[in-house]
Design a protein around this motif. Structure first.
Motif, PDB file in Angstrom:
ATOM      1  N   GLY A 160     -90.690  80.520  -7.141  1.00 13.39           N
ATOM      2  CA  GLY A 160     -92.098  80.886  -7.003  1.00 13.39           C
ATOM      3  C   GLY A 160     -92.890  79.776  -6.333  1.00 13.39           C
TER       4      GLY A 160
ATOM      5  N   VAL B 161     -92.285  79.654  -2.643  1.00 17.74           N
ATOM      6  CA  VAL B 161     -93.086  80.651  -1.922  1.00 17.74           C
ATOM      7  C   VAL B 161     -94.509  80.130  -1.720  1.00 17.74           C
ATOM      8  CG1 VAL B 161     -93.897  83.010  -1.918  1.00 17.74           C
ATOM      9  CG2 VAL B 161     -91.692  82.491  -2.896  1.00 17.74           C
TER      10      VAL B 161
ATOM     11  N   VAL C 267     -86.318  86.496  -4.667  1.00 20.11           N
ATOM     12  CA  VAL C 267     -86.701  85.766  -5.873  1.00 20.11           C
ATOM     13  C   VAL C 267     -85.867  86.237  -7.062  1.00 20.11           C
ATOM     14  CG1 VAL C 267     -88.582  85.351  -7.490  1.00 20.11           C
ATOM     15  CG2 VAL C 267     -89.019  85.266  -5.072  1.00 20.11           C
TER      16      VAL C 267
ATOM     17  N   LEU D 281     -86.351  80.524 -11.419  1.00 23.89           N
ATOM     18  CA  LEU D 281     -87.355  81.511 -10.995  1.00 23.89           C
ATOM     19  C   LEU D 281     -88.673  80.821 -10.669  1.00 23.89           C
ATOM     20  CD1 LEU D 281     -86.875  84.499 -13.421  1.00 23.89           C
ATOM     21  CD2 LEU D 281     -86.901  84.617 -10.955  1.00 23.89           C
ATOM     22  N   THR D 282     -89.080  79.922 -11.559  1.00 22.57           N
ATOM     23  CA  THR D 282     -90.349  79.232 -11.343  1.00 22.57           C
ATOM     24  C   THR D 282     -90.297  78.411 -10.064  1.00 22.57           C
ATOM     25  OG1 THR D 282     -90.377  79.022 -13.722  1.00 22.57           O
ATOM     26  CG2 THR D 282     -92.069  77.863 -12.519  1.00 22.57           C
TER      27      THR D 282
ATOM     28  N   LEU E 218     -89.131  89.868  -0.220  1.00 24.31           N
ATOM     29  CA  LEU E 218     -89.381  88.607  -0.925  1.00 24.31           C
ATOM     30  C   LEU E 218     -88.955  88.704  -2.380  1.00 24.31           C
ATOM     31  CD1 LEU E 218     -90.681  85.810  -0.814  1.00 24.31           C
ATOM     32  CD2 LEU E 218     -92.787  86.857  -1.548  1.00 24.31           C
ATOM     33  N   LEU E 219     -89.288  89.833  -3.000  1.00 22.22           N
ATOM     34  CA  LEU E 219     -89.029  90.012  -4.427  1.00 22.22           C
ATOM     35  C   LEU E 219     -87.536  90.028  -4.727  1.00 22.22           C
ATOM     36  CD1 LEU E 219     -91.235  90.267  -6.464  1.00 22.22           C
ATOM     37  CD2 LEU E 219     -90.799  92.698  -6.555  1.00 22.22           C
TER      38      LEU E 219
END
Lengths: 219, 305
Positions: free
Chosen positions: A107, A110, A23, A103-104, A19-20
Motif C-alpha cells: 500500500g 502505491v 496488491v 500488504l501494508t 492494481l488490486l
C-alpha cells in the motif's frame, strides 16, 4: 456503447482491478491462489486493452489484446499450475515478511508512486492514472520477488512486473507494433518455461524449492 | 420530527438482531427463534435480579449506563430517515466513531474490573481488534467525506451521487469488514455463544446479569443498527429525505427499513458463508481491509470523482 463505457468509468474500474490483484497477491500463501491472482490480473489487462481498442478504434490493439489473453491469460497459468502440481508444494510457508505487513508495505509503495508521479509528467494516454497504476504494479512485482522464498512465487512476481511494464508501455504509446509485442510475449513464454524447469530442478537437487538453500555448498 | 428519529434506532434495533438470527438459522436449515426473541430476552433480563461481584468497583456499575448513553448519543447525530438530523449540527462522523470508542473503552475496563480470566481476555482482544478497525473505518469514511467536502454525515448523505466509482467500491468493501468486526460477527467473533474460549464481545459481558446485561445487549444491538445506518447514509443514501414533508418522510422510512432488511440479509449471508478466523489470523484480514481503505483514498485522489 461508448457513452456507456464513459459513464460507468469502466476503464477506471479495470485499472483499479489490476492494481488490486497485484496488491492482493501479497496476502496469498497458497500457490494455487497466487497463480489464480495472476490469471485474473492478465484477463483484466487484456480486457483493458480490448476496451481501449474499441474506444479509439485501432484494430492492431485487438490483436495485442488477444495475444495477451492467450499467452498470459491461458498458456502461462496452465503451465504454472502444472509446475505447482509437479513440485508437490502447496504453500509458500515462511515468507520473510508476514501477510499484514507486506500488504501494508505494498500500500505504501502505491502511495509513493502516486505521490512522485502526480506532478511533472504529462501523459497523453486514455486515462490519467493508468501510468501510475502500472508503475505501482511493477514495484509490487519486485517486492513480491524480494519477499518470497519459493522459486515459483518469485517467477509470479516477475510476471506481475512484466504485466506492469506492458501496461506502462501501453498507456504511454497505445501499444507497440505487433511484431515487437509478439517478440516480447514469446520471450516471456520461453523465459517462464525455462524458469519453471529450473524450479523443478532446484526442487529435485536440493529436495526443497526454498531459494535460501541455494547458498549451501554442495560438494 | 427530526429530533425524534433516534427513537427508531432504540425501538427497531432488537428486531434487526432477531432478523439476522432468523435469516441465519434459515440459511443453515434450522427453524431458529422468532424474530421478536431479542425483545423477550430484553424484557426478561430487565425483570431479573442482578448478581454483582463484591470485588468490583464503581466502573462495573457505571459502565452499562455509559455504554447505553454513548450509543444513544451517537444515534442522535446520525441522520436516519431525514438528513435534517437531530443534533447533526453539533457533531459529525468523527464524533460518532469516538462515541463508540468511549463505550468500548468502558466496556473493556468493566471486563477487567471483575478480575476473571475471561473478562480480561475479552477486553484485551477487543482492544487489539479495535486498534486495527478504527483507522480503517476512518479512512473508508474519509473517502466519502472528501468527495462530499464535509465530515458531517448529513452532508455526505445529501451529496452522494448514484454512479459508483472505484474508490467508493473499495471504501465500501473496507467498511463492510469494519462493520463485521465492530458488531462481533463471524470471521472476527462468534456472536452466538458465550461458551467459547475464542469469544471477544461475550467475554467482556460474562460477569453481567439482569438489568445491566439487558442494557449492554441493547446497546450492542443499537450499535449494530447504527453501523448499518451509517453504511446506508454514506454509501447508498438513495431515497433519504432532505426536505421534511410528512409524506416524503414516510416514504424515506419505508426505504430505510428495506435497506436495513437488505443489510441484515447480507450479514446473515456473510456469517453463514465464512468460518471464524483464528485470532492470530485477524491482523491479515483487517490489515487487508485497511489497505483497501487506504487504496480507496489514493485512487480517489488520483481519479478525482
Amino acid at each position: 456503447m461508448k457513452n456507456w463505457i464513459e459513464a460507468f468509468s469502466v476503464i477506471d474500474f479495470i485499472s483499479v482491478g489490476i492494481l488490486l490483484t497485484a496488491v492482493a497477491m501479497n496476502a496469498f500463501r497458497r500457490l494455487e491462489s497466487c497463480v489464480r491472482t495472476y490469471t485474473v490480473n492478465s484477463w483484466l489487462l487484456s480486457s483493458l486493452i480490448a476496451i481501449v481498442a474499441f474506444m479509439i478504434g485501432e484494430t492492431h490493439l485487438y490483436i495485442a489484446a488477444a495475444l495477451t489473453l492467450v499467452t498470459k491469460g491461458i498458456l502461462l497459468p496452465v503451465f504454472l499450475r502444472r509446475i505447482v502440481k509437479q513440485m508437490k508444494v502447496t504453500h509458500d510457508v515462511e515468507p520473510y515478511i508476514n501477510n499484514a505487513l507486506s500488504l501494508t508495505i505494498s500500500g505504501i509503495l502505491v502511495a509513493v508512486v502516486y505521490a512522485s508521479l502526480s506532478v511533472g509528467i504529462f501523459v497523453s494516454g486514455f486515462s490519467k492514472n493508468v501510468l501510475q497504476i502500472s508503475i505501482a504494479v511493477i514495484l509490487i512485482g519486485l517486492f513480491i520477488m524480494i519477499t518470497r522464498r519459493k522459486a515459483i512465487t518469485q517467477v509470479i512476481g516477475l510476471l506481475f512486473m512484466e504485466n506492469g511494464l506492458f501496461l506502462a508501455g501501453f498507456s504511454l504509446t497505445f501499444g507497440m507494433p505487433t511484431i515487437i509485442e509478439l517478440g516480447v510475449l514469446f520471450d516471456m513464454l520461453m523465459g517462464v518455461i525455462i524458469l519453471g524447469i529450473f524450479a523443478i530442478q532446484i526442487k529435485r537437487v536440493f529436495t526443497s524449492s526454498d531459494l535460501d538453500k541455494l547458498t549451501i555448498l554442495k560438494g | 420530527m427530526e429530533y425524534l428519529q433516534f427513537i427508531i434506532i432504540i425501538i427497531f434495533s432488537p428486531l434487526i438482531q432477531g432478523l439476522i438470527k432468523k435469516l441465519k438459522a434459515n440459511m443453515q436449515g434450522r427453524v431458529g427463534p422468532g424474530v421478536l426473541q431479542p425483545y423477550y430476552d430484553l424484557i426478561r433480563l430487565l425483570r431479573k435480579d442482578m448478581v454483582v461481584s463484591r470485588v468490583t468497583s464503581w466502573i462495573f456499575k457505571a459502565t452499562p449506563y455509559i455504554v447505553f448513553a454513548s450509543t444513544v448519543s451517537a444515534a442522535m447525530i446520525i441522520p436516519i430517515i431525514t438528513t435534517r438530523s437531530s443534533f447533526g449540527m453539533m457533531g459529525d462522523v468523527i464524533a460518532v466513531i469516538y462515541l463508540f470508542a468511549a463505550g468500548r473503552f468502558f466496556m473493556a475496563l468493566a471486563g477487567l474490573d471483575a478480575g476473571t480470566a475471561f473478562g480480561g481476555e475479552g477486553s484485551s482482544r477487543e482492544m487489539t481488534v479495535s486498534i486495527l478497525v478504527e483507522p480503517m473505518m476512518m479512512l473508508s469514511i474519509f473517502t466519502a467525506a472528501i468527495s462530499a467536502g464535509s465530515t458531517n454525515v448529513a452532508r455526505i448523505a445529501e451529496t452522494q451521487n448514484l454512479f459508483y466509482s472505484p474508490p467508493h467500491i473499495l471504501a465500501l468493501s473496507a467498511f463492510v469488514v469494519a462493520v463485521v468486526a465492530e458488531t462481533g460477527r463471524i470471521p472476527v467473533d462468534n456472536p452466538d455463544t458465550h461458551l467459547e474460549l475464542t469469544m471477544i464481545h461475550e467475554g467482556m459481558l460474562l460477569e453481567y446479569s439482569g438489568r445491566y446485561l439487558a442494557l449492554m445487549e441493547w446497546a450492542h444491538y443499537m450499535k449494530q443498527m447504527l453501523l448499518f445506518t451509517l453504511a446506508a447514509d454514506i454509501f447508498f443514501p438513495i431515497g433519504i429525505d432532505s426536505g421534511g414533508a410528512p409524506a416524503l418522510i414516510a416514504a424515506s422510512f419505508g426505504i430505510y427499513l428495506c435497506k436495513m432488511f437488505l443489510m441484515a440479509c447480507a450479514m446473515a449471508l456473510i456469517e453463514s458463508a465464512r468460518v471464524k478466523l483464528r485470532f492470530f489470523q485477524l491482523p491479515s484480514l483487517l490489515g487487508g481491509a485497511f489497505v483497501l481503505a487506504f487504496l480507496s483514498l489514493l485512487t480517489y485522489i488520483m481519479i478525482g470523482k
